[in-house]
Design an enzyme around this catalytic site. Structure first.
Site, PDB file in Angstrom:
ATOM      1  CG  HIS A 260      -4.504   1.328  -7.456  1.00 27.15           C
ATOM      2  ND1 HIS A 260      -5.480   0.675  -8.186  1.00 27.15           N
ATOM      3  CD2 HIS A 260      -4.084   0.276  -6.691  1.00 27.15           C
ATOM      4  CE1 HIS A 260      -6.024  -0.413  -7.472  1.00 27.15           C
ATOM      5  NE2 HIS A 260      -4.767  -0.683  -6.758  1.00 27.15           N
TER       6      HIS A 260
HETATM    7  C1  UD1 Z   1      -2.721  -0.239  -1.691  1.00 25.04           C
HETATM    8  C2  UD1 Z   1      -2.482  -1.670  -1.796  1.00 25.04           C
HETATM    9  C3  UD1 Z   1      -3.077  -2.390  -2.842  1.00 25.04           C
HETATM   10  C4  UD1 Z   1      -4.689  -1.738  -3.035  1.00 25.04           C
HETATM   11  C5  UD1 Z   1      -4.742  -0.524  -3.077  1.00 25.04           C
HETATM   12  C6  UD1 Z   1      -6.134   0.048  -2.841  1.00 25.04           C
HETATM   13  C7  UD1 Z   1      -0.193  -2.470  -0.680  1.00 25.04           C
HETATM   14  C8  UD1 Z   1       1.107  -3.133  -0.959  1.00 25.04           C
HETATM   15  N1  UD1 Z   1      -0.975  -1.968  -1.714  1.00 25.04           N
HETATM   16  O1  UD1 Z   1      -2.076   0.491  -2.714  1.00 25.04           O
HETATM   17  O2  UD1 Z   1      -2.854  -3.737  -2.847  1.00 25.04           O
HETATM   18  O3  UD1 Z   1      -5.098  -2.560  -4.077  1.00 25.04           O
HETATM   19  O4  UD1 Z   1      -3.901  -0.035  -1.751  1.00 25.04           O
HETATM   20  O5  UD1 Z   1      -6.272   1.322  -3.389  1.00 25.04           O
HETATM   21  O6  UD1 Z   1      -0.826  -2.541   0.283  1.00 25.04           O
HETATM   22  N2  UD1 Z   1      -1.619   8.135  -0.679  1.00 25.04           N
HETATM   23  C9  UD1 Z   1      -1.937   9.225  -0.315  1.00 25.04           C
HETATM   24  N3  UD1 Z   1      -3.284   9.348   0.374  1.00 25.04           N
HETATM   25  C10 UD1 Z   1      -3.663   8.118   0.892  1.00 25.04           C
HETATM   26  C11 UD1 Z   1      -3.101   7.015   0.525  1.00 25.04           C
HETATM   27  C12 UD1 Z   1      -2.085   6.975  -0.200  1.00 25.04           C
HETATM   28  O7  UD1 Z   1      -1.462  10.283  -1.047  1.00 25.04           O
HETATM   29  O8  UD1 Z   1      -4.907   8.307   1.734  1.00 25.04           O
HETATM   30  C13 UD1 Z   1      -0.373   8.179  -1.744  1.00 25.04           C
HETATM   31  C14 UD1 Z   1       0.852   8.060  -0.911  1.00 25.04           C
HETATM   32  O9  UD1 Z   1       1.857   8.717  -1.853  1.00 25.04           O
HETATM   33  C15 UD1 Z   1       1.463   6.797  -1.102  1.00 25.04           C
HETATM   34  C16 UD1 Z   1       0.858   6.068  -2.524  1.00 25.04           C
HETATM   35  O10 UD1 Z   1      -0.244   6.794  -2.490  1.00 25.04           O
HETATM   36  O11 UD1 Z   1       2.984   6.574  -1.058  1.00 25.04           O
HETATM   37  C17 UD1 Z   1       0.513   4.472  -2.262  1.00 25.04           C
HETATM   38  O12 UD1 Z   1      -0.188   4.351  -1.078  1.00 25.04           O
HETATM   39  P1  UD1 Z   1       0.092   2.819  -0.531  1.00 25.04           P
HETATM   40  O13 UD1 Z   1      -1.108   2.734   0.565  1.00 25.04           O
HETATM   41  O14 UD1 Z   1       1.305   2.633  -0.218  1.00 25.04           O
HETATM   42  O15 UD1 Z   1      -0.317   1.891  -1.744  1.00 25.04           O
HETATM   43  P2  UD1 Z   1      -1.805   1.997  -2.611  1.00 25.04           P
HETATM   44  O16 UD1 Z   1      -0.971   2.150  -4.079  1.00 25.04           O
HETATM   45  O17 UD1 Z   1      -2.560   2.666  -2.279  1.00 25.04           O
HETATM   46  N1  UDP Z   2     -13.523   2.788  -5.507  1.00 24.63           N
HETATM   47  C1  UDP Z   2     -14.123   3.915  -4.786  1.00 24.63           C
HETATM   48  N2  UDP Z   2     -13.562   5.315  -5.471  1.00 24.63           N
HETATM   49  C2  UDP Z   2     -12.724   5.418  -6.527  1.00 24.63           C
HETATM   50  C3  UDP Z   2     -12.212   4.162  -6.856  1.00 24.63           C
HETATM   51  C4  UDP Z   2     -12.599   2.790  -6.496  1.00 24.63           C
HETATM   52  O1  UDP Z   2     -14.954   3.863  -4.151  1.00 24.63           O
HETATM   53  O2  UDP Z   2     -12.367   6.378  -6.709  1.00 24.63           O
HETATM   54  C5  UDP Z   2     -13.825   1.613  -4.849  1.00 24.63           C
HETATM   55  C6  UDP Z   2     -14.206   0.568  -6.058  1.00 24.63           C
HETATM   56  O3  UDP Z   2     -15.569   0.693  -6.297  1.00 24.63           O
HETATM   57  C7  UDP Z   2     -14.109  -0.763  -5.253  1.00 24.63           C
HETATM   58  C8  UDP Z   2     -12.842  -0.187  -4.510  1.00 24.63           C
HETATM   59  O4  UDP Z   2     -12.826   1.135  -4.428  1.00 24.63           O
HETATM   60  O5  UDP Z   2     -14.950  -1.191  -4.348  1.00 24.63           O
HETATM   61  C9  UDP Z   2     -11.612  -0.971  -5.136  1.00 24.63           C
HETATM   62  O6  UDP Z   2     -10.313  -0.562  -4.415  1.00 24.63           O
HETATM   63  P1  UDP Z   2      -9.160  -0.095  -5.509  1.00 24.63           P
HETATM   64  O7  UDP Z   2      -9.042  -0.255  -6.763  1.00 24.63           O
HETATM   65  O8  UDP Z   2      -8.457   1.120  -4.705  1.00 24.63           O
HETATM   66  O9  UDP Z   2      -8.155  -1.454  -5.070  1.00 24.63           O
HETATM   67  P2  UDP Z   2      -8.245  -3.034  -5.183  1.00 24.63           P
HETATM   68  O10 UDP Z   2      -9.464  -3.535  -5.470  1.00 24.63           O
HETATM   69  O11 UDP Z   2      -7.381  -3.288  -6.544  1.00 24.63           O
HETATM   70  O12 UDP Z   2      -7.316  -3.635  -4.117  1.00 24.63           O
END
Ligand code: UD1
Ligand code: UDP
Length: 411
Positions: free
Chosen positions: A231
């Site tokens: 991601h």
């Molecule tokens: C965010 C965090 C990242 C973290 C990750 C965990 C920032 C800058 N990034 O990244 O550090 O590792 O969360 O998962 O804060 N979207 C959906 N549904 C949701 C959420 C997101 O469709 O419930 C889609 C949207 O298109 C959105 C994109 O995912 O634009 C990115 O979501 P965003 O929260 O901006 O960043 P993450 O990539 O999730």
């Molecule tokens: N995780 C989850 N379901 C998924 C993918 C990740 O429950 O489909 C959990 C994972 O076990 C870990 C956390 O989400 O505890 C990690 O989050 P993510 O990879 O979104 O973000 P990061 O840790 O890189 O910020």
């Protein structure tokens, strides 16, 4: 009562906050009345799909947030700006003694900024991590959160060392509340995600049915799949890099090793826009032997990690969980903040080049343990077998905060 206000918004933060909440409840069961801790939980709404948010509140038995700011997705500036404005209103109304922020997301950044401008002290859980790569949005968020927080709860010795190098660790600070708001406090408590996995591993064994659901339980399949998560913006927003990683995974699939890919919504959307749809026309996966599924809940994720042949990921949390479950991990990034996993030989950082990813996964075919799979890496540099603690990081956080606020300083 000490009044904490916790700001969460993204999937990994629900897991971290869950560990702190459990510790807080344990503390309150035995603490004298004046030392009890009240927590106001604020969800920024950064993640909002049920499988990115609600499922974690249910599984981790987190209370319904007192506030959901509903900010949703947007550019960094607009998303963070909306959070900041809404958080300011909540903080003015709630007047907490302290704001607790977690990790490195935009919700972390907004929480710290909103609090500091209102002169409310802030504690950062998971402080001191660095990738030393400022093109990562998370690195910016961490650096700001650490610079502005008064209390820095570090998961590891390496994190403390990073803060020492940046001059944030002030070794002359006294352990009193007066000093804490003048000189910052850096405390190595361990990792709250390690607390969480130690607590939930057995629960996942009992409650998760994901292996059966995905047809991974028969003996022929056991330990015969690679678990993939992706991601990071650097990987999934760049079509060439994303194609390279997916190519490697397709090749792994074609070699007979199944790939299970719970897909982050960001990645799914990017794949669609790059003309690389994750799902075929019938709703099934687009490539043979690569099983793409919607994001799974925490217990299912732990079960998938635990039984995997290997994990391939760019997630911080997943790297650590693989290490704690002693499952080999291949990290498709240029660097990692979780340097202990590499030093102890359980993680190899390959970048996105397909050859390097394939070579790392293939090297595991002959590995039988009990020594670490990538033991050639940097073993010897890290000797502590439990660099993330033994499951009491959140207890230390709560005890530290309860101790820090003597009654005369409470609102
Ligand atoms: C965010 C965090 C990242 C973290 C990750 C965990 C920032 C800058 N990034 O990244 O550090 O590792 O969360 O998962 O804060 N979207 C959906 N549904 C949701 C959420 C997101 O469709 O419930 C889609 C949207 O298109 C959105 C994109 O995912 O634009 C990115 O979501 P965003 O929260 O901006 O960043 P993450 O990539 O999730
Ligand atoms: N995780 C989850 N379901 C998924 C993918 C990740 O429950 O489909 C959990 C994972 O076990 C870990 C956390 O989400 O505890 C990690 O989050 P993510 O990879 O979104 O973000 P990061 O840790 O890189 O910020």
């Amino acid at each position: 009562m000490i009044k904490l206000l916790s700001v969460v918004g993204a999937r990994p933060q629900f897991i971290k906050a869950g560990a702190v909440r459990r510790a807080l409840e344990r503390w309150n069961r035995t603490a004298p009345e004046g030392q009890r801790v009240e927590e106001i939980l604020v969800h920024t709404g950064q993640h909002y799909d049920d499988n990115m948010s609600a499922v974690f509140f249910e599984e981790l038995q987190l209370p319904r947030p007192a506030y959901n700011l509903g900010v949703g997705s947007d550019t960094h500036g607009r998303q963070t700006g909306r959070m900041l404005a809404a958080l300011e209103d909540v903080l003015v109304q709630e007047k907490p003694d302290l704001v607790l922020v977690y990790g490195d997301t935009n919700s972390t950044l907004a929480g710290v900024l909103a609090a500091v401008k209102l002169h409310i002290p802030t504690a950062h859980v998971e402080a001191g991590l660095r990738s030393f790569n400022r093109s990562m949005p998370e690195e910016i968020n961490r650096v700001v959160a650490d610079e502005l927080s008064q209390i820095l709860f570090c998961p590891t010795a390496a994190a403390v060392e990073n803060l020492r190098r940046e001059g944030i660790l002030d070794e002359t600070a006294e352990e009193s509340v007066e000093d804490v708001f003048r000189a910052r406090r850096v405390v190595q408590v361990g990792d709250v995600m390690a607390d969480s996995i130690l607590y939930h591993e057995k629960i996942a064994d009992q409650k998760s049915h994901i292996l059966k659901k995905l047809g991974l339980t028969d003996s022929a399949q056991s330990k015969r799949y690679v678990l993939l998560t992706l991601h990071r913006a650097e990987n999934v927003d760049d079509p060439d890099r994303l194609k390279q990683i997916l190519d490697a995974m397709r090749k792994i699939g074609a070699s007979g090793l199944r790939v299970v890919f719970p897909i982050h919504p960001r990645t799914r959307k990017r794949m669609e826009s790059f003309g690389l749809p994750a799902f075929g026309p019938e709703g099934g996966s687009a490539w043979p032997n690569v099983q793409v599924v919607d994001p799974v809940g925490y217990l299912d994720m732990l079960a998938l990690e635990k039984h995997a042949f290997a994990v391939v990921t760019d997630s911080g949390g997943v790297q650590k969980e693989a290490f704690l479950l002693r499952v080999p991990c291949v990290t498709v990034r240029g660097e990692t903040e979780w340097v202990e996993t590499v030093a102890l030989g359980w993680n190899r950082v390959t970048g996105a080049e397909p050859e390097k990813i394939l070579e790392a996964v293939q090297s595991l075919m002959d590995w039988r343990g009990p020594t670490a799979p990538f033991g050639d890496n940097e073993s010897g540099k890290q000797t502590d077998p439990n660099p993330y603690g033994t499951g009491h990081a959140a207890d230390r956080i709560i005890a530290f905060l309860a101790d820090l606020f003597p009654p005369r300083f409470r609102s």
